[in-house]
Write a protein that holds these residues in place. Structure first.
Motif, PDB file in Angstrom:
ATOM      1  N   GLY A 188       0.845  -1.189   0.000  1.00 26.30           N
ATOM      2  CA  GLY A 188       0.000   0.000   0.000  1.00 26.30           C
ATOM      3  C   GLY A 188       0.876   1.232   0.000  1.00 26.30           C
ATOM      4  N   ASP A 189       0.236   2.391   0.088  1.00 31.27           N
ATOM      5  CA  ASP A 189       1.026   3.609   0.233  1.00 31.27           C
ATOM      6  C   ASP A 189       0.261   4.596   1.100  1.00 31.27           C
ATOM      7  OD1 ASP A 189      -0.682   5.302  -1.529  1.00 31.27           O
ATOM      8  OD2 ASP A 189       0.101   4.007  -3.110  1.00 31.27           O
ATOM      9  N   VAL A 190       1.024   5.536   1.659  1.00 29.55           N
ATOM     10  CA  VAL A 190       0.423   6.559   2.536  1.00 29.55           C
ATOM     11  C   VAL A 190       0.971   7.925   2.100  1.00 29.55           C
ATOM     12  CG1 VAL A 190       0.136   4.977   4.491  1.00 29.55           C
ATOM     13  CG2 VAL A 190       2.240   6.346   4.298  1.00 29.55           C
ATOM     14  N   PRO A 191       0.299   9.004   2.472  1.00 27.91           N
ATOM     15  CA  PRO A 191       0.739  10.323   2.033  1.00 27.91           C
ATOM     16  C   PRO A 191       2.145  10.648   2.522  1.00 27.91           C
ATOM     17  CG  PRO A 191      -1.475  10.430   2.938  1.00 27.91           C
ATOM     18  CD  PRO A 191      -0.957   9.061   3.240  1.00 27.91           C
ATOM     19  N   PHE A 192       2.909  11.266   1.628  1.00 31.43           N
ATOM     20  CA  PHE A 192       4.269  11.677   1.958  1.00 31.43           C
ATOM     21  C   PHE A 192       4.193  13.150   2.376  1.00 31.43           C
ATOM     22  CE2 PHE A 192       8.792  12.550   0.611  1.00 31.43           C
ATOM     23  CZ  PHE A 192       9.368  11.714   1.546  1.00 31.43           C
TER      24      PHE A 192
END
Ligand code: ADP
Length: 484
Positions: free
Chosen positions: A42-46
């Motif tokens: 997954g990914d999350v906000p940078f």
């Protein structure tokens, strides 16, 4: 799988600011990996400075109403959060195994730990007792009230990605503080799941915020802002010291749980089977990645051979692999750097003459290392001075009680120690001498949500758990009355 479904159903790819799910201002995201496969899950906000500031704005705006609420009302929100953690415990455990790697049964135990902390502080919220005391003059009265510190920043590590968030947020919220959490970049999704449940529990907007992204700018925004009155940090000693410095200009209250270097002491009169069982748990739980893991195993002369033989046999019997495979004892390390670090420590011990006793083979893919017992490790080996944070156990043979106390205390850390003996006088003498915040006696685990957990020396300051954990987030205000 269950964890991937949760990520999709709950949209756990956004941060949580002021009651809203938010992307990074730059729209950039950072990937999150499964350490058992090395694949993206997954990914999350940078996020960076601007988003951290917005989270502080939100926490600051929410503070007056939240802090003035009845303690009983705040308790109700935390209780609902606790119940939701329980309701979703299987999903949360799967999520922890997916992003952090620990075997599923251990992940479930982590969730149970998180529930216990939430439960304790839902109860403790109502017990922020003040005091009165005799005045020094007849027409005076003295009252001491407890007030929440204010906006709190929390920075959490990856080894207990859910419990660390709950263990900081539950007491902070109970005390009447609002909070901005920056979870570890390796494991942000469990923290976002905790935020999802906080949203479902109905916490008012801005009370609970999570900012994901780049540690340095977010850390600087949180530590540099005068509206943030306290930093609660769990992580490495090195980063903790840096954050202390960053907090100095605004004189923030600090609660720091930093690295340990736990001695595990086995005396001649110990129950050897119990000592082996305790060492197995203390050393290998979470693949050796806890700040309370046995880092230096000290065994007294008379039982050295029998302890070592049984401990090696037990450590070789462990299976290593993906935490979702039932019966797995040891999962992967968190990332490539963790593997590189322990390989350096193993090489150093080998160069200095340590003897290696390797366990089962490791899987090909993912960040696994073979479990390892090292004997004849000289005291100047790097692994006696640094945290291994891996399923690697160095053992040293000692002779006397005085010697083992000196050995235990010669490091700069002082978080946990373990002591196995059946002589009560000996136990008390050694426990008195150990420079550490927690001592496990004839037991390889010490976790208890009601007990004060924390370290002395460079392992940190402040305590988490019990009423000590609530006090961290409270300041006394002393009212002096002249009756007139
Ligand atoms: P570990 O060795 O357990 O990875 P770290 O201290 O590096 O411990 O990480 C613990 C937490 O501190 C993580 O959330 C990480 O992102 C954060 N962190 C690391 N460096 C900084 C920094 N310079 N400023 C703020 N937070 C940081």
């Amino acid at each position: 799988s269950r964890a991937r479904k949760l990520i999709a159903d709950w949209n756990l790819d956004k941060a949580f600011i002021n009651g809203e799910w938010a992307r990074a201002d730059s729209r950039e995201a950072i990937d999150v990996y499964d350490p058992a496969t090395g694949k993206v899950i997954g990914d999350v906000p940078f996020m960076r400075t601007s988003e951290a500031r917005r989270a502080i704005d939100a926490a600051d705006a929410a503070f007056p109403a939240w802090s003035r609420m009845l303690a009983k009302e705040r308790s109700g929100y935390i209780k609902r959060w606790r119940d939701l953690l329980e309701q979703y415990q299987d999903d949360l455990a799967a999520l922890i195994t997916l992003e952090q790697g620990k075997p599923y049964d251990q992940a479930l135990r982590e969730v149970v730990g998180a529930i216990a902390y939430a439960e304790w502080y839902a109860e403790e919220a109502k017990r922020a007792y003040g005091q009165t005391m005799p005045a020094t003059q007849r027409d005076r009265r003295v009252v001491v009230q407890k007030h929440p510190v204010g906006v709190v920043a929390a920075i959490t590590p990856w080894n207990f990605p859910l419990t660390m968030v709950v263990r900081k947020c539950a007491p902070a919220l109970a005390a009447g503080c609002t909070i901005v959490v920056k979870p570890a970049e390796d494991t942000p999704i469990s923290a976002l799941a905790a935020a999802k449940l906080a949203e479902m529990a109905g916490f008012p907007a801005g009370v609970f915020n999570i900012v994901t992204g780049q540690p340095m700018p977010i850390g600087e925004a949180l530590t540099g802002d005068p509206r943030v009155r306290m930093l609660s940090f769990t992580g490495s000693t090195e980063v903790g010291k840096r954050l202390m410095v960053q907090c100095a200009p605004t004189v923030k209250k600090l609660s720091l749980e930093l690295g340990g270097n736990a001695p595990f002491i086995v005396m001649d009169d110990a129950d050897i089977d119990a000592a082996v069982a305790g060492a197995m748990i203390s050393k290998f739980r979470n693949s050796g990645q806890t700040c309370v893991c046995a880092n230096r195993i000290f065994v007294q002369d008379g039982v050295y051979e029998s302890f070592v033989e049984k401990f090696i046999a037990a450590s070789h019997a462990q299976s290593i692999g993906n935490g979702f495979i039932p019966g797995t004892d040891i999962g992967p390390l968190i990332n490539r750097q963790a593997v590189a670090k322990v390989e350096r420590l193993i090489d150093d011990a080998k160069k200095r003459g340590a003897i290696m006793h390797y366990g089962a083979d490791r899987p090909e893919e993912g960040h696994f290392i073979r479990s390892l017992v090292m004997t004849d490790v000289p005291l100047d080996a790097d692994c006696f001075n640094e945290e291994l944070f891996a399923p690697v156990a160095p053992i040293y043979r000692f002779r006397t009680e005085a010697e083992v106390i000196e050995l235990s205390n010669r490091v700069r850390a002082g978080l946990s120690s373990y002591l196995f003996s059946r002589d009560i006088g000996r136990i008390q003498r050694i426990a008195d001498g150990l420079e550490s915040g927690v001592v496990g006696i004839n037991d390889g685990t010490t976790s208890h949500e009601g007990a004060p957990f924390g370290g002395v020396k460079e392992s940190g300051q402040g305590r988490e758990g019990g009423h000590w954990g609530l006090e961290e987030y409270l300041e006394p205000k002393y009212l002096n009355y002249a009756l007139g």
